[in-house]
Scaffold this active site. Structure first.
Site, mmCIF file in Angstrom:
data_model
loop_
_atom_site.group_PDB
_atom_site.id
_atom_site.type_symbol
_atom_site.label_atom_id
_atom_site.label_comp_id
_atom_site.label_asym_id
_atom_site.label_seq_id
_atom_site.Cartn_x
_atom_site.Cartn_y
_atom_site.Cartn_z
ATOM 1 N N LYS A 121 15.171 118.294 75.141
ATOM 2 C CA LYS A 121 15.674 119.541 74.560
ATOM 3 C C LYS A 121 14.893 120.750 75.069
ATOM 4 O O LYS A 121 14.923 121.818 74.461
ATOM 5 C CB LYS A 121 15.604 119.454 73.032
ATOM 6 N N LYS A 203 24.593 111.804 78.196
ATOM 7 C CA LYS A 203 25.257 111.279 77.006
ATOM 8 C C LYS A 203 26.218 112.305 76.412
ATOM 9 O O LYS A 203 25.990 113.514 76.537
ATOM 10 C CB LYS A 203 24.220 110.825 75.968
ATOM 11 N N LYS A 206 26.921 116.404 70.561
ATOM 12 C CA LYS A 206 27.486 117.500 69.757
ATOM 13 C C LYS A 206 27.108 118.843 70.353
ATOM 14 O O LYS A 206 27.859 119.798 70.290
ATOM 15 C CB LYS A 206 26.910 117.465 68.329
HETATM 16 P P1 TYM Z 1 22.427 112.795 65.610
HETATM 17 O O1 TYM Z 1 23.253 113.542 64.626
HETATM 18 O O2 TYM Z 1 22.059 113.461 66.874
HETATM 19 O O3 TYM Z 1 23.133 111.431 65.988
HETATM 20 C C1 TYM Z 1 23.631 110.554 64.997
HETATM 21 C C2 TYM Z 1 23.737 109.154 65.542
HETATM 22 O O4 TYM Z 1 24.670 109.095 66.636
HETATM 23 C C3 TYM Z 1 24.069 108.429 67.738
HETATM 24 N N1 TYM Z 1 24.601 109.006 68.986
HETATM 25 C C4 TYM Z 1 25.155 108.292 69.981
HETATM 26 N N2 TYM Z 1 25.381 106.971 70.128
HETATM 27 C C5 TYM Z 1 25.998 106.581 71.260
HETATM 28 N N3 TYM Z 1 26.377 107.399 72.254
HETATM 29 C C6 TYM Z 1 26.169 108.734 72.154
HETATM 30 N N4 TYM Z 1 26.562 109.562 73.121
HETATM 31 C C7 TYM Z 1 25.538 109.237 70.969
HETATM 32 N N5 TYM Z 1 25.194 110.476 70.544
HETATM 33 C C8 TYM Z 1 24.616 110.321 69.323
HETATM 34 C C9 TYM Z 1 22.572 108.694 67.587
HETATM 35 O O5 TYM Z 1 21.811 107.738 68.282
HETATM 36 C C10 TYM Z 1 22.403 108.605 66.094
HETATM 37 O O6 TYM Z 1 22.239 107.264 65.672
HETATM 38 N N6 TYM Z 1 17.668 111.897 64.879
HETATM 39 C C11 TYM Z 1 18.955 111.402 64.337
HETATM 40 C C12 TYM Z 1 19.178 111.859 62.897
HETATM 41 C C13 TYM Z 1 18.202 111.278 61.934
HETATM 42 C C14 TYM Z 1 18.006 109.899 61.655
HETATM 43 C C15 TYM Z 1 16.972 109.851 60.647
HETATM 44 C C16 TYM Z 1 18.588 108.714 62.108
HETATM 45 C C17 TYM Z 1 17.321 111.994 61.157
HETATM 46 N N7 TYM Z 1 16.579 111.129 60.383
HETATM 47 C C18 TYM Z 1 16.534 108.634 60.130
HETATM 48 C C19 TYM Z 1 18.134 107.504 61.588
HETATM 49 C C20 TYM Z 1 17.119 107.466 60.607
HETATM 50 C C21 TYM Z 1 20.053 111.847 65.294
HETATM 51 O O7 TYM Z 1 19.922 111.680 66.449
HETATM 52 O O8 TYM Z 1 21.155 112.381 64.768
#
Ligand code: TYM
Length: 340
Positions: A121, A203, A206
């Site tokens: 990032k 990847k 969002k």
């Molecule tokens: P976020 O909102 O970025 O993503 C949510 C989940 O979606 C998965 N993901 C993907 N999986 C496959 N291919 C992709 N292109 C892709 N893009 C996103 C992410 O791996 C994630 O599982 N840091 C976390 C949020 C969080 C969290 C936590 C997760 C905060 N606290 C505690 C687990 C446990 C995140 O990346 O959110």
């Protein structure tokens, strides 16, 4: 002191998603939320909207507030069931920030600097990135350890954060006595790394958006148009080859996960056919998968009071566990208990 660990026979599962961007995208669904929905009977599930983590993007306040409620509707529309799972907003449980601070005191500066998401990032000590972005993984560790989760269903990109969480749990337990369950990642075999349709070397995300991102709530014709304009390569053969055919491999992966058909069977199906046929099949499958989600979302989002009520019920359940964990943590690290 009450016992923070789950006592029932069902393992505890926890995961979170940030209510950022215009909605959730296909990668969120295939890499994470699809698994959440499937685990709700066999596990004691806690799923939350990581609105504190969303603040690292410094979103518009009104947008964040609206997106948090809409995200709850979106999760429910994708099959997360608040009757079987505990669904809540992270910021409703103040203990997350408190545990984040305590764990931050056990995290090495170098250790935090090695987190690749921070670097991806644009984070570096000279880049103007915030301290919040730097300590993001520590707050994530707090989210997970707070609920004594045994398993954390996430996409591939979150694996390193889970490793840090495990290290912090072990470090805390070694220093202060057994307090936290050491969680394991649950990363699906397929769909854990969905790529952007316009640039299949990165990847789907969002924050990128554009024609390469399939939003769960995109209209069918928009999904179809984006899939039909996905970047492929100059060849003709429909087969998995990540190095030479990243775009085609990504489309095959999406089709395989959505239709639950193995990749080799799909390669056989498309023998002698072209990329147009593949794109047509992917569009049809994704549209069919998301049409009911879109319909259900429209119903759910029309009743904001009910969504707020469901989040309050979830927060009530989450708080019970969080309060018990923090009572143990405060006592173990040596914080003087306030007199009532
Ligand atoms: P976020 O909102 O970025 O993503 C949510 C989940 O979606 C998965 N993901 C993907 N999986 C496959 N291919 C992709 N292109 C892709 N893009 C996103 C992410 O791996 C994630 O599982 N840091 C976390 C949020 C969080 C969290 C936590 C997760 C905060 N606290 C505690 C687990 C446990 C995140 O990346 O959110």
């Amino acid at each position: 002191m009450s016992e923070p660990r789950p006592s029932g026979p069902r393992p505890r599962v926890l995961s979170g998603i940030r209510p950022t961007g215009a909605g959730f995208q296909l990668g969120n669904y295939l890499g994470a939320v699809r698994h959440w929905a499937a685990m709700q009977d066999e596990a004691d599930c806690f799923f939350f909207l990581a609105d504190l983590h969303a603040l690292t993007d410094v979103p518009d306040p009104a947008h964040l507030r609206a997106r948090t409620r809409e995200s709850a509707a979106e999760l429910l529309a994708m099959g997360v069931d608040p009757a079987r799972s505990t669904v809540f907003a992270q910021s409703h449980i103040r203990e997350h920030a408190e545990l984040g601070w305590i764990l931050g005191c056990l995290t090495g500066f170098g250790e935090a600097s090695r987190m690749t998401q921070f670097k991806d990032k644009g984070g570096s000590s000279s880049s103007g990135a915030s301290v919040g972005l730097f300590t993001y993984p520590v707050l994530q560790a707090a989210d997970i350890l707070m609920y004594q989760a045994a398993s954390v269903p996430i996409g591939e990109d979150q694996r390193q954060h889970l490793e840090l969480t495990r290290d912090l749990a072990q470090r805390f337990n070694a220093r202060y006595g057994d307090t936290f369950a050491v969680p394991g990642p649950y990363v699906g075999k397929d769909g854990a790394r969905i790529k952007d349709l316009q640039d299949p070397t990165r990847k789907m995300s969002k924050s990128i958006g554009g024609n390469g991102t399939l939003w769960v709530l995109d209209a069918p014709e928009v999904l179809t148009k984006k899939i039909k304009s996905a970047v492929t390569d100059t060849g003709r053969e429909v087969r998995v080859d990540i190095a030479e055919k990243a775009g085609v491999s990504n489309l095959l992966t999406i089709l395989s996960v959505v239709t639950e058909r193995p990749l080799d069977a799909l390669e056989a199906d498309f023998a002698g056919k072209g990329y147009g046929d593949l794109k047509g099949a992917v569009a049809e499958a994704v549209v069919a998968e998301f049409a009911p989600v879109r319909k259900r979302y429209a119903e759910l989002v029309a009743d904001p009071a009910e969504l707020d009520r469901l989040l309050a019920v979830g927060a009530g359940r989450a708080r019970e566990v969080a309060v018990a964990t923090m009572a143990a943590v405060r006592e173990r690290v040596g914080l003087l208990a306030p007199q009532p």
